[in-house]
Design a protein around this motif. Sequence first.
Motif, PDB file in Angstrom:
ATOM      1  N   LEU A 145       0.813  -1.214   0.000  1.00 37.86           N
ATOM      2  CA  LEU A 145       0.000   0.000   0.000  1.00 37.86           C
ATOM      3  C   LEU A 145       0.845   1.261   0.000  1.00 37.86           C
ATOM      4  CD1 LEU A 145      -2.815  -1.016   2.521  1.00 37.86           C
ATOM      5  CD2 LEU A 145      -3.023  -0.759   0.055  1.00 37.86           C
ATOM      6  N   GLN A 146       1.931   1.264   0.782  1.00 38.49           N
ATOM      7  CA  GLN A 146       2.740   2.476   0.887  1.00 38.49           C
ATOM      8  C   GLN A 146       3.397   2.832  -0.442  1.00 38.49           C
ATOM      9  OE1 GLN A 146       3.009   4.640   3.459  1.00 38.49           O
ATOM     10  NE2 GLN A 146       1.370   3.400   4.343  1.00 38.49           N
ATOM     11  N   ASN A 147       3.951   1.843  -1.129  1.00 35.50           N
ATOM     12  CA  ASN A 147       4.610   2.102  -2.406  1.00 35.50           C
ATOM     13  C   ASN A 147       3.628   2.509  -3.496  1.00 35.50           C
ATOM     14  OD1 ASN A 147       7.143   1.481  -1.354  1.00 35.50           O
ATOM     15  ND2 ASN A 147       6.940  -0.698  -1.845  1.00 35.50           N
ATOM     16  N   GLN A 148       2.363   2.179  -3.308  1.00 32.79           N
ATOM     17  CA  GLN A 148       1.357   2.456  -4.320  1.00 32.79           C
ATOM     18  C   GLN A 148       0.440   3.617  -3.947  1.00 32.79           C
ATOM     19  OE1 GLN A 148       1.913   1.134  -7.150  1.00 32.79           O
ATOM     20  NE2 GLN A 148       0.865  -0.810  -7.376  1.00 32.79           N
ATOM     21  N   ARG A 149       0.799   4.378  -2.914  1.00 37.55           N
ATOM     22  CA  ARG A 149      -0.152   5.372  -2.403  1.00 37.55           C
ATOM     23  C   ARG A 149      -0.510   6.429  -3.439  1.00 37.55           C
ATOM     24  NH1 ARG A 149       4.630   6.231   0.282  1.00 37.55           N
ATOM     25  NH2 ARG A 149       5.597   8.290   0.100  1.00 37.55           N
ATOM     26  N   TRP A 150       0.447   6.860  -4.257  1.00 39.68           N
ATOM     27  CA  TRP A 150       0.115   7.873  -5.270  1.00 39.68           C
ATOM     28  C   TRP A 150      -0.748   7.290  -6.380  1.00 39.68           C
ATOM     29  CZ3 TRP A 150       0.146  12.670  -4.197  1.00 39.68           C
ATOM     30  CH2 TRP A 150       1.065  13.197  -3.294  1.00 39.68           C
ATOM     31  N   SER A 210      -6.119  -8.559   1.834  1.00 44.60           N
ATOM     32  CA  SER A 210      -6.416  -7.500   2.792  1.00 44.60           C
ATOM     33  C   SER A 210      -6.059  -6.132   2.215  1.00 44.60           C
ATOM     34  CB  SER A 210      -5.662  -7.733   4.104  1.00 44.60           C
ATOM     35  OG  SER A 210      -4.264  -7.644   3.918  1.00 44.60           O
ATOM     36  N   GLU A 211      -4.995  -6.079   1.395  1.00 44.24           N
ATOM     37  CA  GLU A 211      -4.627  -4.822   0.730  1.00 44.24           C
ATOM     38  C   GLU A 211      -5.660  -4.455  -0.329  1.00 44.24           C
ATOM     39  OE1 GLU A 211      -0.693  -5.648  -0.693  1.00 44.24           O
ATOM     40  OE2 GLU A 211       0.257  -4.851   1.114  1.00 44.24           O
ATOM     41  N   VAL A 212      -6.172  -5.473  -1.021  1.00 44.60           N
ATOM     42  CA  VAL A 212      -7.226  -5.219  -2.003  1.00 44.60           C
ATOM     43  C   VAL A 212      -8.462  -4.649  -1.309  1.00 44.60           C
ATOM     44  CG1 VAL A 212      -8.813  -6.278  -3.657  1.00 44.60           C
ATOM     45  CG2 VAL A 212      -6.421  -6.991  -3.611  1.00 44.60           C
ATOM     46  N   SER A 213      -8.889  -5.284  -0.211  1.00 42.25           N
ATOM     47  CA  SER A 213     -10.083  -4.817   0.513  1.00 42.25           C
ATOM     48  C   SER A 213      -9.896  -3.407   1.041  1.00 42.25           C
ATOM     49  CB  SER A 213     -10.402  -5.760   1.681  1.00 42.25           C
ATOM     50  OG  SER A 213     -10.734  -7.038   1.211  1.00 42.25           O
ATOM     51  N   SER A 214      -8.712  -3.146   1.620  1.00 42.87           N
ATOM     52  CA  SER A 214      -8.434  -1.825   2.174  1.00 42.87           C
ATOM     53  C   SER A 214      -8.469  -0.762   1.083  1.00 42.87           C
ATOM     54  CB  SER A 214      -7.078  -1.826   2.872  1.00 42.87           C
ATOM     55  OG  SER A 214      -6.794  -0.560   3.412  1.00 42.87           O
ATOM     56  N   THR A 215      -7.864  -1.075  -0.065  1.00 42.61           N
ATOM     57  CA  THR A 215      -7.839  -0.106  -1.168  1.00 42.61           C
ATOM     58  C   THR A 215      -9.228   0.085  -1.759  1.00 42.61           C
ATOM     59  OG1 THR A 215      -5.572  -0.775  -1.677  1.00 42.61           O
ATOM     60  CG2 THR A 215      -6.734   0.483  -3.355  1.00 42.61           C
ATOM     61  N   LEU A 216      -9.987  -1.003  -1.867  1.00 41.03           N
ATOM     62  CA  LEU A 216     -11.362  -0.871  -2.355  1.00 41.03           C
ATOM     63  C   LEU A 216     -12.192  -0.007  -1.409  1.00 41.03           C
ATOM     64  CD1 LEU A 216     -12.135  -4.473  -3.637  1.00 41.03           C
ATOM     65  CD2 LEU A 216     -11.860  -2.417  -5.018  1.00 41.03           C
ATOM     66  N   GLY A 217     -11.904  -0.107  -0.105  1.00 36.30           N
ATOM     67  CA  GLY A 217     -12.575   0.774   0.848  1.00 36.30           C
ATOM     68  C   GLY A 217     -12.243   2.229   0.582  1.00 36.30           C
ATOM     69  N   ILE A 218     -10.972   2.507   0.236  1.00 37.59           N
ATOM     70  CA  ILE A 218     -10.573   3.879  -0.106  1.00 37.59           C
ATOM     71  C   ILE A 218     -11.281   4.339  -1.370  1.00 37.59           C
ATOM     72  CG2 ILE A 218      -8.628   5.327  -0.828  1.00 37.59           C
ATOM     73  CD1 ILE A 218      -6.834   3.523   0.930  1.00 37.59           C
ATOM     74  N   ILE A 271     -11.988  -2.637   8.051  1.00 35.67           N
ATOM     75  CA  ILE A 271     -12.155  -3.761   8.991  1.00 35.67           C
ATOM     76  C   ILE A 271     -12.439  -5.102   8.317  1.00 35.67           C
ATOM     77  CG2 ILE A 271     -12.959  -2.198  10.791  1.00 35.67           C
ATOM     78  CD1 ILE A 271     -15.779  -3.225  10.342  1.00 35.67           C
ATOM     79  N   ILE A 272     -12.915  -5.105   7.071  1.00 37.68           N
ATOM     80  CA  ILE A 272     -13.324  -6.382   6.487  1.00 37.68           C
ATOM     81  C   ILE A 272     -12.134  -7.235   6.067  1.00 37.68           C
ATOM     82  CG2 ILE A 272     -15.634  -5.679   5.766  1.00 37.68           C
ATOM     83  CD1 ILE A 272     -14.541  -5.132   2.981  1.00 37.68           C
TER      84      ILE A 272
END
Length: 426
Positions: A25-30, A156-164, A297-298
């Motif tokens: 996530l950090q490397n892909q934040r932009w 979990s990174e996919v879910s977190s990013t989809l939440g964003i 959280i998911i």
Amino acid sequence: MDHTETFPSASGCSPADKKIKNKGLQNQRWAIISLASIPLIMTLGNSMLIPVLPVMEKTMGISSLQSSLIITVYSLVAIFLIPIAGYLSDRYGRKIVIIPSLIIAGLGGLLSGWAAWSWADPYKFILAGRVLQGIGAAGAAPIVLPLVGDMFSNDSEVSSTLGIIETANTFGKVLSPILGAFLASFVWYLPFFSFPVFCLISTLLVLFLVKKPKNQNEACSFNVFLQNTKEIFSKHGKWLFAVFLIGIILMFILFGLLFFLSNELENKYGFEGIKKGFILAIPLGFLCGASFITGKIIKENMVLMKWITVFSIVLTGISVICINFIDSLLYQTVLFSLSGIGIGASLPCLDALITESIEKNERGTITSIYSSMRFIGVAAGPPITALMMKNNDSWIFVLFAVLCGGAIIMAAMRINPDKKAAVQPK
């Protein structure tokens, strides 16, 4: 339904954009920020017109039904073109579909704005511009979901990013009534002209900050694509159709509520301009917050996704039926906010259930069909609400509650992830 199962690819068939693993996530934040700008801007292009619709009715001398079509025509076009855009993104790459689509959407905004500025009777030309915007929206926002799935190997990174991403979408809905009312306070058609500027910003962000993978594999032929899609629906059609229908229902209720509240605030309570925009933004703010928290959280727990969806729709159903018995604007706003929380919590779960369950070679197509289904709700909500408002407002909320009941049954009965597998990474 075992959501951790992936679908077999045909020989020599994989998406044009190959997944980059272990970026984090950090490397892909932009890149995430750039992608989040797309649903944000596409939402602005549609939803910021909602508080302006009563002004358009008075200025152009059109009915509530005609003004609702300004929202609906945008969505109708997208319904039919989104699956095509999904296939093209699977075959040729995500960026090569997204960038031209953003440009087309911006041109549509220019056409609508120019018509409103220059023509004495601009309504038909505004609709034509909205058609162009719908074409652009079809190839932009829905492609973000599969692209997020391509970017990460960890669920979990996919879910977190989809939440964003879903939060950006809902934040656009929060910002829309305020920004739309603010711009229209200068001149009513200024929201049309602002949209191309937003599209240009998003285009530049995606062009320079979302990297195209170096490794390219051969994409599916159309016949193989059709066969793979048929196999997916043959094996998993029951839960997929349930998710699609739930998406339709939630968007139908959301845009129906927004249309109803916008008209009530102006015609019944006398709120106009920025004041009206801020009141509309209150329930949407709760919707945005619920999407963001849920996405966090998911993680990859698909059992949790299912039950959050079920209980969130229960909350929405109870809220909309209670609106029927309340005449106070304050208490109605509270109930609208509770329904917003229910819808906002459901959406990231539905996004993740599909994105994390479909093999990447079909992800663009399946998620695009899902996005297309959601647009059916967006398209149908305002005009059906407008028609029902002519008779008895009470039946609107009865309809919404009945639809929530159907969605609850589908979520509880049809979405059945394997409990053991759902809490483990793929």
